[in-house]
Design an enzyme around this catalytic site. Structure first.
Site, PDB file in Angstrom:
ATOM      1  CG  ASN A  77      -0.167   0.139   2.677  1.00  0.00           C
ATOM      2  OD1 ASN A  77       0.857  -0.018   2.653  1.00  0.00           O
ATOM      3  ND2 ASN A  77      -1.191   0.375   3.552  1.00  0.00           N
ATOM      4  CG  ASP A 129      -8.039   0.821   6.279  1.00  0.00           C
ATOM      5  OD1 ASP A 129      -7.858   1.285   5.421  1.00  0.00           O
ATOM      6  OD2 ASP A 129      -7.488   1.327   7.465  1.00  0.00           O
TER       7      ASP A 129
END
Length: 403
Positions: free
Chosen positions: A100, A176
């Site tokens: 990420n 998330d």
């Protein structure tokens, strides 16, 4: 029992929650997951401790454990030549790389997809993005609370309108985890495609994109010209659905829009006469009289405790549930009956109730949350498996290439 991802090696180069969720679930399904951390470690370690600083520490960090269970943890300094060489040595036998890290930083490190795809043609490159790879905000820092909840409209429009209106304060990590789930699905699809073609792939999951799609019903309803006004007052929802306070000051929530719900609701509150009112037999009629209709239910629910109404709802097959606090979940009989929760003991000796991984497959069995290893705890083992000698590892440690 052979798990579905046994034999798959995952190299995780990520921090915080969304991408680690994907890697953790791959570990649950049998993959070998090697998490590469910066010498200072994943910042989520410190974030996890901060949730209950009076108790949590390096020896007890369940908020970190939940997203990092089942992984090997190594620490490489990718700004050093030796550290980067070790990273590439790992990539030589890696099936999936999960990251990420922002695209700009990946490009600077020489680790974006374009840099790696020809060198590792079978690699599945999985990247978790904030605002996407294009546009003016592509390099902005992004978190679940900002890119998913705030930018996606939830915080402004899901609060109740009225004199005391205030935006919803963002919850933690739900955007998330949703994004991690999607990335997992894409990775598994890419692995299947590779089994047919021998080719790798680049798969992406973005917090803002996932928010737009997850909240798609509201995005559609809010469009002009015939848009639904948001945020809404309590009577702006379809009655009798929604939340109600009961005589014991507990709250219940009713869902469902099936036409058969309304007469059953009337029976539950002892107002069968409402079913005979022609206007209340149609959605338009109920909407036109929603203020009066809502008040009937609101007053009725205040006459009995929540336990009474929940039992009546069960008898009448009405989709009603108690509105829990987070603290109630660890005592929920239904959650324990289905193994949605588990006890995990930390090195500190304390035991916490943990949400169990949502992977439910006969070929996996019951996933067990493992306490996450410390920063670089498995560095020596992983490097030795790559062919590094103990002497080389000592030298790398002394130079700061590994920790």
């Amino acid at each position: 029992m052979t798990k579905p991802l046994s034999g798959i090696r995952v190299l995780e180069f990520s921090t915080f929650v969304a991408a680690p969720v994907c890697a953790r679930m791959m570990a649950d399904m049998g993959a070998e997951v090697i998490k590469v951390e910066h010498p200072k470690g994943d910042p989520w370690r410190l974030t996890g401790i901060s949730y209950v600083p009076s108790q949590f520490s390096d020896q007890e960090n369940p908020v970190f454990d939940i997203y990092n269970s089942g992984k090997k943890h190594i620490c490489l300094n990718l700004k050093s030549e030796e550290g980067m060489a070790a990273f590439h040595k790992l990539l030589e036998n890696t099936d999936v790389m999960i990251t990420n890290t922002r695209p700009k930083a990946l490009k600077k490190l020489g680790l974006d997809y374009e840099d790696l795809k020809d060198r590792y043609p079978k690699l599945i490159y999985a990247i978790l993005l904030g605002y996407g790879e294009k546009g003016p905000d592509k390099d902005m820092p992004a978190f679940d609370t900002s890119a998913f909840w705030a930018r996606g409209g939830f915080l402004r429009d899901m609060a109740l309108a009225g004199d005391n209106y205030a935006p919803v304060q963002p919850p933690s990590s739900m955007g998330d985890t949703v994004s991690g789930y999607l990335l997992l699905a894409e990775v598994c699809a890419a692995l299947f495609r590779r089994s047919q073609t021998g080719l790798g792939d680049c798969v992406r999951s973005g917090l803002y994109h996932n928010s737009i799609f997850t909240l798609g019903t509201m995005n559609i309803a809010a469009q002009e010209p015939d848009y639904k006004q948001l945020p809404r007052e309590r009577t702006g929802f379809s009655v009798p659905c929604g939340d109600y306070c009961c005589a014991d000051d507990e709250w219940i929530f009713i869902s469902g829009y099936d036409a058969t719900l309304y007469p059953r609701m009337h029976t539950m509150i002892g107002r069968e006469d409402l079913s005979e009112i022609e206007e209340l037999k149609t959605p338009a009629g109920r909407w036109n009289r929603r203020g009066e209709y809502y008040e009937i239910f609101r007053q009725a629910f205040l006459t009995q405790p929540s336990t009474y109404w929940l039992q009546k709802a069960k008898e009448l097959d009405i989709p009603m549930t108690r509105m829990n606090h987070f603290r109630d979940i660890c005592k929920d009989e239904q959650a324990w009956a289905n193994d949605y929760l588990e006890y995990v003991t930390s090195p500190s000796g304390n035991t916490n109730v943990m949400p169990r991984s949502p992977i439910e497959m006969d070929s996996v069995g019951l996933p067990v949350t493992q306490v996450a290893h410390g920063i670089g705890a498995d560095t020596d083992e992983v490097l030795e498996n790559l062919g590094y000698t103990p002497e080389q590892i000592v030298t790398m440690r002394q130079s700061g290439a590994v920790k």
